[in-house]
Design a protein around this motif. Structure first.
Motif, PDB file in Angstrom:
ATOM      1  N   ARG A  30       0.782  -1.353   0.111  1.00 18.27           N
ATOM      2  CA  ARG A  30       0.052  -0.029   0.150  1.00 18.27           C
ATOM      3  C   ARG A  30       0.726   1.373   0.062  1.00 18.27           C
ATOM      4  O   ARG A  30       0.588   2.147  -0.821  1.00 18.27           O
ATOM      5  CB  ARG A  30      -0.934   0.146   1.277  1.00 18.27           C
ATOM      6  CG  ARG A  30      -1.895  -0.864   1.136  1.00 18.27           C
ATOM      7  CD  ARG A  30      -3.187  -0.748   2.226  1.00 18.27           C
ATOM      8  NE  ARG A  30      -2.632  -1.005   3.482  1.00 18.27           N
ATOM      9  CZ  ARG A  30      -2.343  -1.925   4.090  1.00 18.27           C
ATOM     10  NH1 ARG A  30      -2.830  -3.265   3.720  1.00 18.27           N
ATOM     11  NH2 ARG A  30      -1.894  -2.072   5.417  1.00 18.27           N
ATOM     12  N   VAL A  31       1.847   1.417   0.950  1.00 20.41           N
ATOM     13  CA  VAL A  31       2.632   2.439   0.754  1.00 20.41           C
ATOM     14  C   VAL A  31       3.363   2.675  -0.409  1.00 20.41           C
ATOM     15  O   VAL A  31       3.577   3.655  -0.934  1.00 20.41           O
ATOM     16  CB  VAL A  31       3.889   2.203   2.032  1.00 20.41           C
ATOM     17  CG1 VAL A  31       4.753   3.602   1.928  1.00 20.41           C
ATOM     18  CG2 VAL A  31       3.098   2.564   3.330  1.00 20.41           C
ATOM     19  N   ALA A  33       2.519   1.648  -3.410  1.00 19.91           N
ATOM     20  CA  ALA A  33       1.607   2.137  -4.415  1.00 19.91           C
ATOM     21  C   ALA A  33       1.332   3.688  -4.413  1.00 19.91           C
ATOM     22  O   ALA A  33       1.420   4.257  -5.352  1.00 19.91           O
ATOM     23  CB  ALA A  33       0.161   1.235  -4.173  1.00 19.91           C
ATOM     24  N   ARG A  34       1.389   4.307  -3.035  1.00 23.86           N
ATOM     25  CA  ARG A  34       1.144   5.499  -3.018  1.00 23.86           C
ATOM     26  C   ARG A  34       2.371   6.486  -3.187  1.00 23.86           C
ATOM     27  O   ARG A  34       2.213   7.610  -3.750  1.00 23.86           O
ATOM     28  CB  ARG A  34       0.843   5.861  -1.444  1.00 23.86           C
ATOM     29  CG  ARG A  34      -0.638   5.642  -1.148  1.00 23.86           C
ATOM     30  CD  ARG A  34      -1.071   6.076   0.334  1.00 23.86           C
ATOM     31  NE  ARG A  34      -0.057   5.799   1.539  1.00 23.86           N
ATOM     32  CZ  ARG A  34      -0.488   4.958   2.033  1.00 23.86           C
ATOM     33  NH1 ARG A  34      -1.529   4.165   2.153  1.00 23.86           N
ATOM     34  NH2 ARG A  34       0.652   4.839   3.147  1.00 23.86           N
ATOM     35  N   LYS A  35       3.381   5.915  -3.048  1.00 21.73           N
ATOM     36  CA  LYS A  35       4.806   6.630  -3.140  1.00 21.73           C
ATOM     37  C   LYS A  35       5.620   5.786  -4.000  1.00 21.73           C
ATOM     38  O   LYS A  35       5.084   5.398  -5.092  1.00 21.73           O
ATOM     39  CB  LYS A  35       5.603   6.629  -1.517  1.00 21.73           C
ATOM     40  CG  LYS A  35       4.832   7.439  -0.899  1.00 21.73           C
ATOM     41  CD  LYS A  35       5.664   7.582   0.537  1.00 21.73           C
ATOM     42  CE  LYS A  35       5.151   8.921   1.323  1.00 21.73           C
ATOM     43  NZ  LYS A  35       6.226   8.904   2.209  1.00 21.73           N
ATOM     44  N   GLU A  48       1.472   2.263   8.984  1.00 26.36           N
ATOM     45  CA  GLU A  48       0.528   1.661   8.069  1.00 26.36           C
ATOM     46  C   GLU A  48      -0.157   0.304   8.363  1.00 26.36           C
ATOM     47  O   GLU A  48      -1.192  -0.092   8.181  1.00 26.36           O
ATOM     48  CB  GLU A  48       1.160   1.529   6.592  1.00 26.36           C
ATOM     49  CG  GLU A  48       0.157   1.212   5.558  1.00 26.36           C
ATOM     50  CD  GLU A  48      -0.887   2.070   5.114  1.00 26.36           C
ATOM     51  OE1 GLU A  48      -1.847   1.716   4.563  1.00 26.36           O
ATOM     52  OE2 GLU A  48      -0.700   2.947   5.304  1.00 26.36           O
TER      53      GLU A  48
END
Length: 90
Positions: A30-31, A33-35, A48
């Protein structure tokens, strides 16, 4: 009782260590994917995944190990999807 004699529900259920490892890899996905993978920090991953940063270090020594685990998860997922698709072909 031998592992082969255990009911399937007991054998298939992962232990706490496996669940926490999966939770950390999911959070890393998830992290990232965001960054970007280069921007992943241990503290952000811990936040997270809702664990302490010490817990992250119990599973991974470096950010590179985390990125490797994410890459392995993605490769396994891709291989599984490909196998299902090829299995459906005659």
């Amino acid at each position: 009782m031998d592992r082969r004699e255990r009911p399937e529900s007991i054998v298939a259920r992962p232990g706490k260590r496996e669940r926490t490892h999966a939770q950390l890899v999911d959070a890393a996905l998830r992290v990232i994917a965001r960054k970007d993978a280069a921007a992943l920090s241990i503290l952000e991953l811990a936040h997270e995944a809702r664990v302490s940063h010490g817990t992250v270090y119990n599973y991974f020594r470096t950010r590179e190990e985390i990125v490797d685990a994410v890459a392995l998860r993605l490769a396994d997922s891709f291989t599984e999807q490909q196998s299902r698709m090829l299995g459906a072909l005659e």
